[in-house]
Design an enzyme around this catalytic site. Structure first.
Site, PDB file in Angstrom:
ATOM      1  N   HIS A 275      56.555  18.083 109.387  1.00  0.00           N
ATOM      2  CA  HIS A 275      56.274  18.321 107.956  1.00  0.00           C
ATOM      3  C   HIS A 275      57.396  19.100 107.247  1.00  0.00           C
ATOM      4  CE1 HIS A 275      54.544  21.994 109.586  1.00  0.00           C
ATOM      5  NE2 HIS A 275      53.360  21.450 109.858  1.00  0.00           N
TER       6      HIS A 275
ATOM      7  N   ASP B  86      49.076  14.444 107.800  1.00  0.00           N
ATOM      8  CA  ASP B  86      48.565  15.757 108.234  1.00  0.00           C
ATOM      9  C   ASP B  86      47.088  15.874 107.861  1.00  0.00           C
ATOM     10  OD1 ASP B  86      48.801  18.194 109.520  1.00  0.00           O
ATOM     11  OD2 ASP B  86      49.557  19.264 107.779  1.00  0.00           O
TER      12      ASP B  86
END
Length: 390
Positions: A218, A277
């Site tokens: 991320h 996510d």
């Protein structure tokens, strides 16, 4: 008897190029060919998709939950099946259920469940992503700091043993908690090593990339940022050509302008890839859930702990594709590649996922021209239909 059919009536994106007035031929769960409409052999069952787009199914490398469950709370095959099923209506045909930092016992249970899911060939199950526990407390994000710890010989051996039981194993580690020699051992055993939740500087990230790390988790979140004299892990992810980088394209985790800058600047051949996510909320109307005993609240498109810390994302993959295409201005073909071909390459699976070619998996998403999901196939089997039957 062979199961053979042709999907017709839509533009086809094969992962590289567009095909007009062609049919996608599927045989026994694999792509057989892309043929002009007039060249499809007689006798093949035809399915008219009614326009729109046929594209390779999406590949999501970071999925914490879905359908009301979190892998951490229920590390079993049933949860893996629920998570995969919850993401299919959003175009995801292959995913890595992701375990957020937890106890050794929960981690072992998740690995055992993953091995069983692989044995059972659970539709959509690609392998596991173990995000932690070998992270930096300074960049913990929503991870429980009490469970973060350095990697030991036993941890390294367990990861290598787990890889032998799983089709794909990805692990997120921080250089603060793991030695480069361990990364080399893991990568040599086929484990995909991603750098994340770290304050590591550029030189340290380069050292770990040279040791075998091939991803960054991320991008821009829970990591050292780009500065004028220190590019940080974020700068390393963009500048080092061997590092793929996941990005959460919801407009909350990363500002659209920052995302656009990163996409323009990223050095290849590795690319920035879309990840969700995603948490338990996907496919549900739930307003809160728990992680490691802490409540996470769903509000205004985000998921946060009580103190405001972002805790995963309330995001599905087709929404991420729409965001980078419509908001960032990325070409549609490139947006689709960010959700399919590029993540498949990042984990060494592009020989069978993320593109249409003879012998690749018949993992297919049918989209409307407005980029709504109309239908989804995994290994040639229909797993989702929206509205009228395709």
């Amino acid at each position: 008897m062979s199961d053979r059919f042709a999907l017709t009536g839509a533009r086809i994106f094969d992962g590289d190029d567009w095909h007009e007035d062609h049919a996608l031929v599927v045989r026994d769960g694999l792509i057989e060919a892309i043929l002009p409409d007039g060249a499809v052999p007689s006798g093949i069952r035809g399915l008219d998709t009614g326009g729109g787009i046929l594209a390779p199914g999406f590949v999501d490398l970071q999925v914490n939950g879905g359908g009301g469950v979190m892998l951490n709370d229920h590390p079993d095959v049933g949860s893996i099946e629920t998570i995969c099923r919850a993401h299919a209506p959003f175009g995801t045909t292959a995913l890595l259920p992701t375990l957020i930092t937890d106890t050794p016992e929960i981690t072992a249970a998740a690995i055992a469940a993953g091995a069983e899911a692989a044995r059972l060939k659970v539709p959509g199950f690609l392998g596991l992503h173990l995000e932690g526990p070998h992270l930096s407390v300074a960049r913990k994000g929503a991870h429980d700091p009490k469970l973060i710890r350095p990697m030991t010989d036993a941890d390294q051996a367990a990861l290598i043993a787990a890889r032998q039981q799983l089709p794909v194993l990805l692990t997120t580690i921080a250089p603060e908690s793991v030695d480069p020699a361990r990364v080399s051992a893991l990568a040599g055993a086929g484990v995909v090593v991603s750098l994340g939740h770290s304050d590591a500087g550029y030189a340290r990230a380069r050292e770990f990339a040279d040791a075998g790390a091939s991803m960054v988790t991320h991008l821009f979140n829970a990591m050292s940022q780009i500065g004028n004299r220190e590019p940080g892990l974020a700068g390393a992810a963009i500048d080092i050509g061997t590092l793929s980088a996941g990005i959460i394209a919801d407009g909350i985790h990363v500002d659209p302008a920052t995302m656009a800058i990163a996409l323009r600047a990223k050095q290849g051949p590795a690319r920035i890839v879309l990840v969700t996510d995603a948490m338990a909320t996907i496919g549900t109307d739930m307003t809160s859930f728990t992680l490691n005993g802490r409540t996470i609240f769903r509000k205004d498109g985000s998921l946060r702990l009580a103190d405001g810390t972002l805790a995963g994302a309330d995001l599905d993959m087709i929404s991420a594709v729409r965001f980078v295409h419509r908001v960032i201005g990325i070409d549609l073909g490139e947006a689709l590649r960010m959700a399919s071909l590029y993540p498949a390459r990042a984990i060494g699976q592009s020989h069978r996922l993320g593109r249409f070619a003879n012998g690749t998996a018949a993992d297919i998403v049918a989209l409307s021209d407005g980029l709504d999901v109309k239908g989804v196939w995994i290994d040639g089997a229909s797993v989702f239909e929206a509205g009228a039957k395709i």
